[in-house]
Design a protein around this motif. Structure first.
Motif, short mmCIF file in Angstrom:
data_model
loop_
_atom_site.label_atom_id
_atom_site.label_comp_id
_atom_site.label_asym_id
_atom_site.label_seq_id
_atom_site.Cartn_x
_atom_site.Cartn_y
_atom_site.Cartn_z
N SER A 96 0.83 -1.20 0.00
CA SER A 96 0.00 0.00 0.00
C SER A 96 0.88 1.26 0.00
N GLY A 97 1.96 1.23 0.75
CA GLY A 97 2.88 2.36 0.74
C GLY A 97 3.50 2.57 -0.63
N ARG A 98 3.85 1.47 -1.31
CA ARG A 98 4.40 1.58 -2.68
C ARG A 98 3.37 2.19 -3.62
N TYR A 99 2.11 1.75 -3.50
CA TYR A 99 1.06 2.30 -4.36
C TYR A 99 0.83 3.78 -4.06
N LEU A 100 0.89 4.16 -2.80
CA LEU A 100 0.73 5.58 -2.46
C LEU A 100 1.85 6.41 -3.09
N ALA A 101 3.08 5.90 -3.02
CA ALA A 101 4.21 6.64 -3.57
C ALA A 101 4.10 6.78 -5.08
N ARG A 102 3.50 5.79 -5.74
CA ARG A 102 3.40 5.81 -7.20
C ARG A 102 2.06 6.33 -7.70
N ARG A 103 1.16 6.70 -6.79
CA ARG A 103 -0.19 7.18 -7.13
C ARG A 103 -0.94 6.14 -7.97
N ARG A 104 -0.91 4.91 -7.52
CA ARG A 104 -1.58 3.82 -8.21
C ARG A 104 -2.53 3.12 -7.23
N LYS A 105 -3.54 2.48 -7.77
CA LYS A 105 -4.46 1.61 -7.03
C LYS A 105 -4.94 2.25 -5.72
N ARG A 106 -5.61 3.38 -5.86
CA ARG A 106 -6.12 4.13 -4.72
C ARG A 106 -7.07 3.29 -3.87
N LEU A 107 -7.88 2.47 -4.49
CA LEU A 107 -8.85 1.65 -3.75
C LEU A 107 -8.14 0.66 -2.83
N PHE A 108 -7.05 0.05 -3.30
CA PHE A 108 -6.29 -0.87 -2.46
C PHE A 108 -5.78 -0.15 -1.21
N SER A 109 -5.19 1.03 -1.40
CA SER A 109 -4.68 1.79 -0.26
C SER A 109 -5.81 2.24 0.66
N PHE A 110 -6.95 2.56 0.08
CA PHE A 110 -8.11 2.96 0.87
C PHE A 110 -8.59 1.81 1.75
N VAL A 111 -8.69 0.62 1.16
CA VAL A 111 -9.12 -0.56 1.92
C VAL A 111 -8.08 -0.90 2.99
N MET A 112 -6.80 -0.82 2.64
CA MET A 112 -5.75 -1.09 3.64
C MET A 112 -5.80 -0.07 4.77
N GLY A 113 -6.13 1.18 4.44
CA GLY A 113 -6.29 2.19 5.49
C GLY A 113 -7.40 1.81 6.46
N ALA A 114 -8.49 1.28 5.92
CA ALA A 114 -9.60 0.83 6.78
C ALA A 114 -9.17 -0.36 7.63
N ILE A 115 -8.43 -1.30 7.04
CA ILE A 115 -7.97 -2.48 7.78
C ILE A 115 -6.96 -2.08 8.85
N LEU A 116 -6.09 -1.11 8.53
CA LEU A 116 -5.08 -0.67 9.50
C LEU A 116 -5.70 -0.07 10.75
N CYS A 117 -6.92 0.41 10.65
CA CYS A 117 -7.58 0.99 11.83
C CYS A 117 -7.75 -0.03 12.95
N MET A 118 -7.67 -1.32 12.64
CA MET A 118 -7.81 -2.35 13.67
C MET A 118 -6.54 -2.51 14.51
N PHE A 119 -5.40 -2.09 13.98
CA PHE A 119 -4.12 -2.33 14.65
C PHE A 119 -3.74 -1.12 15.50
N MET A 120 -4.06 -1.22 16.78
CA MET A 120 -3.81 -0.11 17.72
C MET A 120 -2.34 -0.03 18.07
N PRO A 121 -1.77 1.07 18.38
CA PRO A 121 -2.25 2.43 18.16
C PRO A 121 -1.78 3.01 16.82
N PHE A 122 -0.62 2.56 16.32
CA PHE A 122 -0.05 3.18 15.12
C PHE A 122 -0.89 2.93 13.88
#
Length: 150
Positions: A96-122
């Motif tokens: 997801s970080g690689r996709y963010l850096a390359r401005r690709r596959k926004r939906l994948f990074s968006f879904v990963m952002g939602a999944i990351l919300c489960m991992f407290m605190p960072f």
């Protein structure tokens, strides 16, 4: 009388969006590394489970009081699943970080952002900021312009 709000120029907005995406990519790498590190902790359970399964390292008298072999397998399987799940989450966070850096596959990074919300605190903090940044209309335009062939 209040002065009118200063509107950011499109180039300023674009520069801010690019900076936010760059920082998000870096933080995804950091959280992925931390996640991979912490996912190794259940390897202790795997080692204990293997020790219980094979009954090695125990004196003969202590072996008589040991639980059955299958009990050690439970430790191995559950610990192994936790390790694999943690490593998979870390790999997906890195991607997801690689996709963010390359401005690709926004939906994948968006879904990963939602999944990351489960991992407290960072993960929670990173996930919320990822969702906020990727939800902006200006960032969506950045992704669309990056995907168009030049």
């Amino acid at each position: 009388m209040e002065p009118p709000p200063i509107m950011a120029s499109p180039t300023t907005r674009r520069a801010k969006d690019e900076e936010h995406l760059r920082l998000l990519a870096i933080f995804h790498y950091v959280v992925a590394a931390l996640g991979a590190l912490f996912a190794c902790f259940p390897l202790i359970h795997v080692a204990i489970g293997l020790l219980l399964f094979f009954h090695r390292g125990f004196p003969h008298q202590a072996r008589q009081d040991m639980p059955p072999h299958w009990f050690g397998l439970i430790f191995v399987v559950i610990g192994g699943l936790f390790v694999l799940f943690g490593w998979a989450a870390a790999i997906c966070t890195f991607i997801s970080g690689r996709y963010l850096a390359r401005r690709r596959k926004r939906l994948f990074s968006f879904v990963m952002g939602a999944i990351l919300c489960m991992f407290m605190p960072f993960g929670t903090i990173l996930g919320i900021f990822t969702l906020i940044v990727l939800s902006r209309e200006s960032v969506q335009q950045l992704y669309l312009s990056a995907e168009k062939p030049q």
